[in-house]
Design a protein around this motif. Structure first.
Motif, PDB file in Angstrom:
ATOM      1  N   UNK A 213     -43.942 -10.274 -26.344  1.00 55.81           N
ATOM      2  CA  UNK A 213     -43.471 -11.418 -25.543  1.00 55.81           C
ATOM      3  C   UNK A 213     -42.561 -12.384 -26.293  1.00 55.81           C
ATOM      4  N   UNK A 214     -42.478 -12.207 -27.628  1.00 57.95           N
ATOM      5  CA  UNK A 214     -41.649 -13.130 -28.406  1.00 57.95           C
ATOM      6  C   UNK A 214     -40.163 -13.027 -28.024  1.00 57.95           C
TER       7      UNK A 214
ATOM      8  N   UNK B  83     -36.233  -8.564 -14.326  1.00 57.51           N
ATOM      9  CA  UNK B  83     -37.368  -9.213 -14.997  1.00 57.51           C
ATOM     10  C   UNK B  83     -38.409  -9.636 -13.966  1.00 57.51           C
ATOM     11  N   UNK B  84     -39.659  -9.632 -14.372  1.00 57.41           N
ATOM     12  CA  UNK B  84     -40.727 -10.016 -13.463  1.00 57.41           C
ATOM     13  C   UNK B  84     -40.676 -11.486 -13.101  1.00 57.41           C
ATOM     14  N   UNK B  85     -41.292 -11.822 -11.983  1.00 57.03           N
ATOM     15  CA  UNK B  85     -41.279 -13.207 -11.518  1.00 57.03           C
ATOM     16  C   UNK B  85     -42.009 -14.137 -12.475  1.00 57.03           C
TER      17      UNK B  85
ATOM     18  N   UNK C 177     -42.510 -18.909 -15.703  1.00 55.71           N
ATOM     19  CA  UNK C 177     -42.838 -19.549 -16.976  1.00 55.71           C
ATOM     20  C   UNK C 177     -41.727 -20.493 -17.419  1.00 55.71           C
ATOM     21  N   UNK C 178     -40.496 -20.070 -17.187  1.00 57.97           N
ATOM     22  CA  UNK C 178     -39.359 -20.918 -17.555  1.00 57.97           C
ATOM     23  C   UNK C 178     -39.166 -22.046 -16.559  1.00 57.97           C
TER      24      UNK C 178
ATOM     25  N   UNK D   9     -35.332 -25.140 -13.560  1.00 58.58           N
ATOM     26  CA  UNK D   9     -34.820 -25.285 -14.922  1.00 58.58           C
ATOM     27  C   UNK D   9     -33.971 -24.089 -15.331  1.00 58.58           C
ATOM     28  N   UNK D  10     -34.432 -22.896 -14.948  1.00 56.35           N
ATOM     29  CA  UNK D  10     -33.676 -21.688 -15.309  1.00 56.35           C
ATOM     30  C   UNK D  10     -32.308 -21.679 -14.632  1.00 56.35           C
ATOM     31  N   UNK D  11     -32.265 -22.021 -13.351  1.00 56.64           N
ATOM     32  CA  UNK D  11     -30.993 -22.038 -12.613  1.00 56.64           C
ATOM     33  C   UNK D  11     -30.046 -23.076 -13.217  1.00 56.64           C
ATOM     34  N   UNK D  12     -30.571 -24.271 -13.503  1.00 56.68           N
ATOM     35  CA  UNK D  12     -29.731 -25.332 -14.064  1.00 56.68           C
ATOM     36  C   UNK D  12     -29.199 -24.932 -15.449  1.00 56.68           C
TER      37      UNK D  12
END
Length: 355
Positions: free
Chosen positions: A90-91, A132-134, A139-140, A144-147
């Motif tokens: 996961x790193x 990638x999984x949801x 988690x992100x 925030x990910x979209x921005x």
């Protein structure tokens, strides 16, 4: 036309980024030995393909090739890092967005056309995050990910536009200064220095190439200036320069005043003489506001090791033979090239009445 492959303004940066990417892709998995050493054959194959793209980008001088392999290199790099980070999970998930952002920054100095960069940015984003999984996006944080993705993409596009537009303006300025330093300001033909340089370039390209050099002097040009004025004289020079550009584009220069020079890099001496005679016939037919015109010319063939200055001296001597014989004619001189240590011209310059 601006050619990034020729100019290579960011050659060092591209090399550093590619070298670091290859090193990380090869040795990154050693940080977690349980992932399997240097990686799978597909991972190593992607690194090898990235190295091929890098090698082509370093060597090519063609804009189309640079664009194609630049796009391919970025896509392959994104695929290789996707495989590496997936193995380091996961790193690896912590580094996924940062790697995507670094790819966008790297691509910003690799493409001179904004549409190429936008295509690469979209492909890199799809490769980095598609499938990638949801739980990754949860988690992100979806907002925030979209921005963050939008911000990274906008910064990359702005960087590409700012850097490339600035460099294009710099290139245009350099080309403008180069043009001013190598062309005659009135006729836009090569000036004397640039003409001599063109002679040297042709010799470097092929020392065995038959190189014929002609010097032209407009007959009674002083009389035209005195009778009709310098403005009419400039019109005459421009009309002759236009003829030269059409007959021998890029191979004619104005040496000063009413003197011009031409290089014929193809064909025999007789063919060069025939082309020069055709030019004389066309000049005779010119009518510049009631001013008729002829020229005298001397034609020589440069020796294999002969310097431009010595060949010009022989052509100049042949030219003055033509003027002494009554003007409005061409003299094709069959004299041996002069040694650089020979201080005697093959034909002494003769005084010819200006009439």
């Amino acid at each position: 036309m601006f050619n990034l492959a020729e100019e290579r303004p960011f050659h060092l940066q591209i090399n550093i980024a590619a070298a670091i990417s290859v090193v990380i892709l090869l040795f990154g998995r050693l940080l977690q030995p349980e992932t399997g050493g240097f990686g799978s054959p597909s991972h190593l194959a992607s690194v090898g393909l990235l190295c091929i793209c890098w090698a082509v980008l370093v060597r090519t001088r063609r804009d189309v090739t640079f664009r194609i392999f630049g796009l391919l290199g970025i896509v392959v790099c994104a695929i290789a890092f996707r495989m590496l980070l997936s193995k380091l999970a996961p790193h690896g998930d912590y580094w996924r967005f940062l790697v995507f952002a670094l790819i966008l920054v790297h691509g910003a100095v690799l493409f001179s056309r904004i549409r190429d960069y936008v295509v690469v940015a979209m492909l890199s984003g799809a490769i980095s995050f598609a499938g990638l999984g949801s739980d990754y996006f949860a988690a992100a944080g979806y907002p925030e990910f979209v921005i963050a993705t939008a911000a990274a993409s906008v910064i990359g596009v702005m960087l590409n536009i700012i850097v490339m537009s600035s460099y294009k303006r710099l290139y245009e300025a350099k080309e403008g200064y180069r043009l001013l330093s190598s062309t005659d300001p009135l006729t836009r033909l090569l000036n004397r220095r640039a003409f001599m340089a063109r002679f040297a370039e042709l010799r470097i390209e092929d020392s065995a190439l038959p190189l014929h050099l002609a010097m032209i002097d407009l007959d009674h040009f002083k009389q035209i200036n005195d009778t009709h004025g310098h403005e009419r004289g400039d019109s005459v020079l421009l009309a002759v320069a236009d003829c030269l550009q059409r007959h021998v584009p890029g191979m004619a220069g104005r040496l000063g005043g009413e003197e011009f020079a031409i290089l014929f890099s193809e064909g025999s001496r007789s063919e060069a003489l025939q082309r020069l005679d055709t030019l004389l016939t066309e000049v005779r037919m010119l009518d510049i506001d009631g001013v008729s015109l002829t020229f005298s010319a001397g034609l020589v063939t440069a020796g294999a090791e002969e310097e431009a200055g010595l060949a010009l001296a022989r052509a100049d001597a042949a030219l003055y033979q033509a003027k002494a014989a009554g003007r409005n004619r061409i003299v094709s001189a069959d004299v041996a090239p002069v040694s650089r240590d020979d201080n005697v011209r093959p034909f002494p310059r003769q005084r010819v009445p200006a009439e």
